[in-house]
Design a protein around this motif. Structure first.
Motif, PDB file in Angstrom:
ATOM      1  N   VAL A  68      56.849 -48.810  40.912  1.00  0.00           N
ATOM      2  CA  VAL A  68      56.664 -48.689  39.463  1.00  0.00           C
ATOM      3  C   VAL A  68      56.220 -50.025  38.871  1.00  0.00           C
ATOM      4  O   VAL A  68      55.279 -50.085  38.069  1.00  0.00           O
ATOM      5  CB  VAL A  68      57.962 -48.194  38.795  1.00  0.00           C
ATOM      6  N   LEU A  69      56.883 -51.106  39.264  1.00  0.00           N
ATOM      7  CA  LEU A  69      56.531 -52.423  38.731  1.00  0.00           C
ATOM      8  C   LEU A  69      55.109 -52.821  39.104  1.00  0.00           C
ATOM      9  O   LEU A  69      54.438 -53.540  38.356  1.00  0.00           O
ATOM     10  CB  LEU A  69      57.519 -53.477  39.241  1.00  0.00           C
ATOM     11  N   SER A  70      54.649 -52.328  40.233  1.00  0.00           N
ATOM     12  CA  SER A  70      53.281 -52.658  40.683  1.00  0.00           C
ATOM     13  C   SER A  70      52.211 -51.842  39.965  1.00  0.00           C
ATOM     14  O   SER A  70      51.051 -52.249  39.920  1.00  0.00           O
ATOM     15  CB  SER A  70      53.146 -52.417  42.195  1.00  0.00           C
ATOM     16  N   GLU A  71      52.611 -50.685  39.388  1.00  0.00           N
ATOM     17  CA  GLU A  71      51.610 -49.771  38.849  1.00  0.00           C
ATOM     18  C   GLU A  71      51.593 -49.643  37.330  1.00  0.00           C
ATOM     19  O   GLU A  71      50.610 -49.138  36.777  1.00  0.00           O
ATOM     20  CB  GLU A  71      51.803 -48.380  39.477  1.00  0.00           C
ATOM     21  N   VAL A  72      52.672 -50.059  36.641  1.00  0.00           N
ATOM     22  CA  VAL A  72      52.667 -49.932  35.179  1.00  0.00           C
ATOM     23  C   VAL A  72      51.624 -50.860  34.571  1.00  0.00           C
ATOM     24  O   VAL A  72      51.152 -51.807  35.200  1.00  0.00           O
ATOM     25  CB  VAL A  72      54.055 -50.256  34.576  1.00  0.00           C
ATOM     26  N   ASP A  73      51.276 -50.583  33.308  1.00  0.00           N
ATOM     27  CA  ASP A  73      50.307 -51.419  32.608  1.00  0.00           C
ATOM     28  C   ASP A  73      50.910 -52.744  32.170  1.00  0.00           C
ATOM     29  O   ASP A  73      50.214 -53.764  32.126  1.00  0.00           O
ATOM     30  CB  ASP A  73      49.761 -50.683  31.384  1.00  0.00           C
ATOM     31  N   LEU A  74      52.188 -52.746  31.825  1.00  0.00           N
ATOM     32  CA  LEU A  74      52.851 -53.996  31.425  1.00  0.00           C
ATOM     33  C   LEU A  74      54.339 -53.920  31.703  1.00  0.00           C
ATOM     34  O   LEU A  74      54.900 -52.827  31.859  1.00  0.00           O
ATOM     35  CB  LEU A  74      52.624 -54.302  29.951  1.00  0.00           C
ATOM     36  N   ILE A  75      54.956 -55.101  31.749  1.00  0.00           N
ATOM     37  CA  ILE A  75      56.389 -55.208  31.998  1.00  0.00           C
ATOM     38  C   ILE A  75      57.028 -55.962  30.846  1.00  0.00           C
ATOM     39  O   ILE A  75      56.582 -57.055  30.479  1.00  0.00           O
ATOM     40  CB  ILE A  75      56.672 -55.945  33.324  1.00  0.00           C
ATOM     41  N   ALA A  76      58.062 -55.366  30.242  1.00  0.00           N
ATOM     42  CA  ALA A  76      58.836 -56.026  29.193  1.00  0.00           C
ATOM     43  C   ALA A  76      60.100 -56.576  29.828  1.00  0.00           C
ATOM     44  O   ALA A  76      60.870 -55.824  30.445  1.00  0.00           O
ATOM     45  CB  ALA A  76      59.180 -55.041  28.076  1.00  0.00           C
ATOM     46  N   ALA A  77      60.312 -57.889  29.693  1.00  0.00           N
ATOM     47  CA  ALA A  77      61.404 -58.552  30.401  1.00  0.00           C
ATOM     48  C   ALA A  77      62.280 -59.341  29.440  1.00  0.00           C
ATOM     49  O   ALA A  77      61.796 -59.890  28.446  1.00  0.00           O
ATOM     50  CB  ALA A  77      60.860 -59.480  31.478  1.00  0.00           C
ATOM     51  N   GLU A  78      63.569 -59.410  29.764  1.00  0.00           N
ATOM     52  CA  GLU A  78      64.512 -60.177  28.945  1.00  0.00           C
ATOM     53  C   GLU A  78      64.110 -61.648  28.914  1.00  0.00           C
ATOM     54  O   GLU A  78      64.080 -62.276  27.862  1.00  0.00           O
ATOM     55  CB  GLU A  78      65.921 -60.016  29.518  1.00  0.00           C
TER      56      GLU A  78
ATOM     57  N   GLU B 123      56.021 -52.974  18.620  1.00  0.00           N
ATOM     58  CA  GLU B 123      54.778 -53.245  19.358  1.00  0.00           C
ATOM     59  C   GLU B 123      54.714 -52.417  20.637  1.00  0.00           C
ATOM     60  O   GLU B 123      53.667 -51.831  20.968  1.00  0.00           O
ATOM     61  CB  GLU B 123      54.677 -54.734  19.699  1.00  0.00           C
ATOM     62  N   LEU B 124      55.827 -52.374  21.368  1.00  0.00           N
ATOM     63  CA  LEU B 124      55.856 -51.618  22.621  1.00  0.00           C
ATOM     64  C   LEU B 124      55.700 -50.121  22.363  1.00  0.00           C
ATOM     65  O   LEU B 124      54.992 -49.424  23.106  1.00  0.00           O
ATOM     66  CB  LEU B 124      57.151 -51.899  23.373  1.00  0.00           C
ATOM     67  N   ALA B 125      56.342 -49.621  21.311  1.00  0.00           N
ATOM     68  CA  ALA B 125      56.215 -48.200  20.989  1.00  0.00           C
ATOM     69  C   ALA B 125      54.764 -47.850  20.662  1.00  0.00           C
ATOM     70  O   ALA B 125      54.255 -46.793  21.070  1.00  0.00           O
ATOM     71  CB  ALA B 125      57.123 -47.853  19.812  1.00  0.00           C
ATOM     72  N   THR B 126      54.088 -48.733  19.940  1.00  0.00           N
ATOM     73  CA  THR B 126      52.682 -48.503  19.602  1.00  0.00           C
ATOM     74  C   THR B 126      51.829 -48.433  20.861  1.00  0.00           C
ATOM     75  O   THR B 126      50.953 -47.555  20.999  1.00  0.00           O
ATOM     76  CB  THR B 126      52.175 -49.620  18.675  1.00  0.00           C
ATOM     77  N   ARG B 127      52.072 -49.341  21.780  1.00  0.00           N
ATOM     78  CA  ARG B 127      51.283 -49.354  23.023  1.00  0.00           C
ATOM     79  C   ARG B 127      51.585 -48.127  23.884  1.00  0.00           C
ATOM     80  O   ARG B 127      50.691 -47.559  24.514  1.00  0.00           O
ATOM     81  CB  ARG B 127      51.557 -50.647  23.802  1.00  0.00           C
ATOM     82  N   LEU B 128      52.857 -47.707  23.896  1.00  0.00           N
ATOM     83  CA  LEU B 128      53.216 -46.504  24.652  1.00  0.00           C
ATOM     84  C   LEU B 128      52.565 -45.266  24.052  1.00  0.00           C
ATOM     85  O   LEU B 128      52.043 -44.404  24.775  1.00  0.00           O
ATOM     86  CB  LEU B 128      54.739 -46.348  24.684  1.00  0.00           C
ATOM     87  N   LEU B 129      52.557 -45.186  22.734  1.00  0.00           N
ATOM     88  CA  LEU B 129      51.925 -44.043  22.070  1.00  0.00           C
ATOM     89  C   LEU B 129      50.417 -44.028  22.302  1.00  0.00           C
ATOM     90  O   LEU B 129      49.779 -42.965  22.272  1.00  0.00           O
ATOM     91  CB  LEU B 129      52.218 -44.088  20.566  1.00  0.00           C
ATOM     92  N   ALA B 130      49.842 -45.205  22.564  1.00  0.00           N
ATOM     93  CA  ALA B 130      48.408 -45.295  22.849  1.00  0.00           C
ATOM     94  C   ALA B 130      48.092 -44.933  24.300  1.00  0.00           C
ATOM     95  O   ALA B 130      46.911 -44.901  24.689  1.00  0.00           O
ATOM     96  CB  ALA B 130      47.899 -46.694  22.533  1.00  0.00           C
TER      97      ALA B 130
END
Length: 288
Positions: free
Chosen positions: A36-46, A78-85
C-alpha cells in the motif's frame, strides 16, 4: 468516486488507508502495508523525518505531507479535497496504528462525514501488545492513553480509575513514570497489580509484573528508560462498592479530599460516585 476492490487487494484512488507501522522491530511491517505504501499517491505522516527513515529502509519513495496535532484541521481539509479528487492516501504515525489516541481519528471522522472510503491495514499496536504480555485479565479492558497533565483533570481521572473494574492501559514517558506510579498508588492502593512494558519489540524489551507498591520501590533505585505501556489491574466490583458507594457523602468527600482534590472537586466526584446531585452533597457538607 472509485471504491476498494478487496478481491484484487489493490490500491484504489479516493481511499484513505490507515497503515500500521512497527513499534520497534522493522520486520513487523506487513507485506500488505509495504504494498500500500508503495502504491498510494501520497503518504500523510505524523513526523515526515521519522517516517522517511522507515520508507527509505524498505526502498519506498512517495510524496509525503505532515499530519499531526498542530495542523490536523487545515491539513485534514487539504487531504479530504485530494481524496475527493481521486487520489489515494496512506496515513501513518511514528509507530503503531494510526487513529488510536492520535489526531488521525479526526481525519477518519472527516472522511466519514464526506463519504470518503477508509480502510485499515492492520499491524503493530503497542496497547494490544502490552495487554497480551501483561498476565492480567484481557477479556474486558479500557485504554486511557496518557493521563492528563493539569492537576485538576488528573485528579478527576485518577478518581474515575479507582472505581474502574476493567484492566486499563496507559502510555507514559520515562521522565514522568515515577510521578505516575506514585499517583496510581495513592489513588488505587499499593496492592493493585501492574505490568510495566518497556521498549516493546525492541532489543531491550522488558516486562515487569508487580504490585504498585513494588513498582514505586523498584524505580526509587532505578531511572526509567525507554517508552512505557502500563497495564493496570482493575478493581473488584465489591472493592469499588465498598470504597465509595457504602460511604456517607461526608466520608466520600473526605476520601477525595485526601487524594488532593479541592473541596468543590471532591463534592463533584462524590456526587457522581454516589448517584446524588451536587446540591444534595453540598447541603450535607454545610451541616457538618
Amino acid at each position: 468516486m472509485k471504491h476498494t476492490d478487496d478481491t484484487k487487494n489493490r490500491v484504489v484512488g479516493g481511499t484513505l488507508y490507515l497503515v500500521a507501522t512497527p513499534i520497534g522491530n522493522l520486520a513487523d511491517l506487513s507485506e500488505r502495508a509495504r504494498k500500500v505504501l508503495s502504491e498510494v499517491d501520497l503518504i500523510a505522516a505524523e513526523d515526515t523525518r521519522n517516517s522517511l527513515r522507515l520508507l527509505t529502509h524498505f526502498g519506498i519513495s512517495k510524496p509525503m505531507v505532515s499530519y499531526h496535532e498542530h495542523n490536523r484541521r487545515e491539513r485534514g481539509e487539504e487531504l479530504a479535497t485530494r481524496l475527493l479528487a481521486g487520489e489515494s492516501c496512506a496515513l501513518i504515525t511514528d509507530a503503531g496504528t494510526p487513529a488510536i489516541s492520535d489526531p488521525g481519528e479526526d481525519l477518519v471522522a472527516l472522511c466519514a462525514e464526506r463519504g470518503i472510503p477508509v480502510t485499515s491495514v492492520p499491524g503493530a499496536c503497542a496497547m494490544v501488545t502490552a495487554l497480551t504480555l501483561s498476565g492480567l485479565p484481557t477479556r474486558r479492558f479500557t485504554f486511557e492513553g496518557f493521563l492528563p497533565v493539569p492537576k485538576k483533570e488528573r485528579r478527576e481521572r485518577l478518581a474515575e480509575l479507582a472505581a474502574e473494574t476493567r484492566t486499563f492501559i496507559l502510555h507514559e514517558a520515562p521522565h514522568k513514570l515515577k510521578t505516575t506510579l506514585a499517583d496510581l498508588k495513592q489513588a488505587l492502593g499499593g496492592e493493585r497489580r501492574i505490568a510495566l512494558c518497556r521498549e516493546l519489540t525492541k532489543l531491550n524489551e522488558e516486562v515487569l509484573r508487580m504490585t504498585l507498591s513494588e513498582a514505586t520501590a523498584y524505580y526509587e533505585e532505578r531511572e526509567p528508560r525507554g517508552e512505557y505501556v502500563l497495564v493496570v489491574e482493575g478493581g473488584s466490583a465489591a472493592e469499588g462498592k465498598n470504597k465509595i458507594c457504602d460511604l456517607t457523602p461526608e466520608e466520600a468527600v473526605a476520601d477525595y479530599l485526601a487524594q488532593g482534590m479541592s473541596r468543590n472537586e471532591a463534592i463533584k466526584a462524590a456526587a457522581k460516585a454516589l448517584g446524588l446531585s451536587r446540591g444534595e452533597v453540598y447541603d450535607r457538607m454545610k451541616t457538618e
